[in-house]
Every structure is written in C-alpha cells, then in structure tokens.
Design a protein around this motif. Structure first.
Motif, mmCIF file in Angstrom:
data_model
loop_
_atom_site.group_PDB
_atom_site.id
_atom_site.type_symbol
_atom_site.label_atom_id
_atom_site.label_comp_id
_atom_site.label_asym_id
_atom_site.label_seq_id
_atom_site.Cartn_x
_atom_site.Cartn_y
_atom_site.Cartn_z
ATOM 1 N N ASP A 10 0.860 -1.176 0.000
ATOM 2 C CA ASP A 10 0.000 0.000 0.000
ATOM 3 C C ASP A 10 0.902 1.234 0.000
ATOM 4 O O ASP A 10 1.638 1.454 0.964
ATOM 5 N N PRO A 11 0.870 2.050 -1.061
ATOM 6 C CA PRO A 11 1.768 3.214 -1.119
ATOM 7 C C PRO A 11 1.518 4.231 -0.008
ATOM 8 O O PRO A 11 2.369 5.061 0.272
ATOM 9 N N ARG A 12 0.384 4.144 0.674
ATOM 10 C CA ARG A 12 0.082 5.074 1.779
ATOM 11 C C ARG A 12 0.583 4.555 3.116
ATOM 12 O O ARG A 12 0.551 5.276 4.119
ATOM 13 N N ALA A 13 1.043 3.316 3.180
ATOM 14 C CA ALA A 13 1.549 2.745 4.433
ATOM 15 C C ALA A 13 2.802 3.515 4.859
ATOM 16 O O ALA A 13 3.617 3.902 4.020
ATOM 17 N N PRO A 14 2.961 3.747 6.155
ATOM 18 C CA PRO A 14 4.072 4.576 6.628
ATOM 19 C C PRO A 14 5.470 4.043 6.295
ATOM 20 O O PRO A 14 6.394 4.823 6.100
ATOM 21 N N LEU A 15 5.624 2.726 6.224
ATOM 22 C CA LEU A 15 6.950 2.161 5.962
ATOM 23 C C LEU A 15 7.118 1.706 4.513
ATOM 24 O O LEU A 15 8.039 0.954 4.199
ATOM 25 N N VAL A 16 6.249 2.163 3.637
ATOM 26 C CA VAL A 16 6.399 1.895 2.205
ATOM 27 C C VAL A 16 6.928 3.171 1.566
ATOM 28 O O VAL A 16 6.346 4.247 1.714
ATOM 29 N N LEU A 17 8.070 3.043 0.893
ATOM 30 C CA LEU A 17 8.710 4.197 0.262
ATOM 31 C C LEU A 17 8.420 4.184 -1.224
ATOM 32 O O LEU A 17 8.554 3.160 -1.887
ATOM 33 N N VAL A 35 8.771 10.764 10.002
ATOM 34 C CA VAL A 35 8.456 10.184 11.303
ATOM 35 C C VAL A 35 7.283 9.240 11.083
ATOM 36 O O VAL A 35 6.267 9.633 10.506
ATOM 37 N N VAL A 36 7.458 7.983 11.502
ATOM 38 C CA VAL A 36 6.441 6.960 11.285
ATOM 39 C C VAL A 36 6.127 6.265 12.610
ATOM 40 O O VAL A 36 6.968 6.226 13.504
ATOM 41 N N PRO A 37 4.926 5.693 12.742
ATOM 42 C CA PRO A 37 4.622 4.923 13.955
ATOM 43 C C PRO A 37 5.333 3.565 13.908
ATOM 44 O O PRO A 37 5.416 2.936 12.858
ATOM 45 N N ALA A 38 5.838 3.141 15.047
ATOM 46 C CA ALA A 38 6.538 1.852 15.133
ATOM 47 C C ALA A 38 5.544 0.708 14.948
ATOM 48 O O ALA A 38 4.448 0.735 15.499
ATOM 49 N N PRO A 39 5.931 -0.307 14.168
ATOM 50 C CA PRO A 39 5.068 -1.485 14.032
ATOM 51 C C PRO A 39 5.060 -2.286 15.332
ATOM 52 O O PRO A 39 5.906 -2.092 16.205
ATOM 53 N N GLU A 40 4.117 -3.215 15.444
ATOM 54 C CA GLU A 40 4.042 -4.036 16.652
ATOM 55 C C GLU A 40 5.185 -5.045 16.705
ATOM 56 O O GLU A 40 5.794 -5.372 15.688
ATOM 57 N N ASP A 123 7.636 0.787 -8.220
ATOM 58 C CA ASP A 123 8.447 1.858 -7.625
ATOM 59 C C ASP A 123 8.393 1.848 -6.105
ATOM 60 O O ASP A 123 8.888 2.777 -5.469
ATOM 61 N N LEU A 124 7.798 0.821 -5.509
ATOM 62 C CA LEU A 124 7.593 0.797 -4.061
ATOM 63 C C LEU A 124 8.595 -0.108 -3.352
ATOM 64 O O LEU A 124 8.943 -1.176 -3.842
#
Length: 188
Positions: A10-17, A35-40, A123-124
C-alpha cells in the motif's frame, strides 16, 4: 525468472517508500526524512520500541545499477527492564540501516537468493523488514540499566543499591541447624 511471493504494498503505508521521484540512473540520490509509527513486536523479550511510538527515519535513497540502496539512521524510544534488577529502562535508540532493494526482473533475481536482497514492487519499497532487522539485531538480549548493575539480593529480592552496606542474611548450614538450637537454650 523466479516469481517472488510478495504481499501487495500500500503506497500510503508509513513504511512503504515510493521511488517514482528517484531517477533510475546510477548515482541519482534523494534524501528522505519521515516520522512513522513503530510497528508491533519491534523488540525482544525484555526491551523494545513500543507499538505506535514515533520512529524518525533519516534516510538516503540512491539509485544503483541493480536497484535502490537505502542508507541512513532510524531512531526512536526504547522501553524495557533491566535483566538484573528489573528497573525500568527508557532510552533513545539510534541504529544504522543499509539495504539494497532490487528492481523487478533485475539480474539479482538470478544471482541472489530470494531472502538475500529486498525486492521492489514497481516503484515501491517495503522498508519494514529492513527496519525490523536493524532494530532487533541492535537490541541487547539481556539489557542493563547500567553496566555495573549489581542486581537483586538473592535472599530477600531487594535491589542491592537500596540495601545498606554490609547487608547479609544469616545462612545456617542445615547439617548444623540442630546445634544452633543448643546455643539458643544456653543463652536463655
């Protein structure tokens, strides 16, 4: 060409560049600060990054002939407890990260195993596995509140730092316990 089983990113996911802005010619570079939220489950048993905590990504994306090289630093809060005295640990973590993400259908498909190099989807780039590896491998398995932590008294369970100097517990050898009762009777 091997088919790699990857989840859809998902290109909107915080850890997807998204690398669309990065030209695919070797040497092209782009800085990324986010700045991204830490995954579990980002940690080991006694210490880790709390889920949802702010992780700062200070990265550089560089085009190379086979893909995109991501280098930089990941930093954020670290929470846990001392492995000796069980005191809470609250520190800042900063770990370096360096990972190559290969273009789809590049020659790395034939020259490397599937799990040796990260793979791009179009491109992700999914940064989570590289982030997880960098952070978890940097964590101590037995964290300490300080290097010279004396731990807990094995008899009473109180932290040695909180006990008076010379704290001891009388230890009677069970084989001599009956004799100690004789001295109690003579003192009376």
């Amino acid at each position: 060409m091997p088919q790699h089983s990857m989840k859809h990113l998902d290109p909107r996911a915080p850890l997807v560049l998204d690398t669309r802005e990065l030209p695919r010619r070797p040497g092209a570079m782009r800085a990324l600060n986010r700045v991204v939220p830490a995954p579990e489950d980002l940690g080991v048993e006694m210490i880790g990054v709390p889920q949802g905590a702010d992780l700062s990504l200070d990265l550089r994306l560089q085009s190379v002939s086979e893909g995109v090289l991501v280098t930089g630093t990941i930093s954020g809060p670290l929470v846990g407890e001392c492995g000796r005295c069980l005191t809470a640990i609250n520190e800042e973590l900063a770990v370096p990260v360096q990972e190559l993400f290969a273009y789809e259908n590049s020659t790395t498909d034939e020259t490397t195993d599937e799990d040796e190099v990260g793979r791009m989807q179009g491109d992700l780039i999914d940064l989570e596995p590289a982030l997880r590896d960098a952070v978890v491998l940097a964590l101590p398995v037995n964290p300490l509140c300080r290097e010279d932590c004396p731990g807990l008294c094995p008899e009473c369970g109180v932290r040695w730092d909180e006990l008076p100097k010379g704290h001891t517990h009388e230890q009677v050898d069970p084989r001599w316990a009956a004799l100690s009762k004789l001295t109690e009777n003579t003192e009376e």
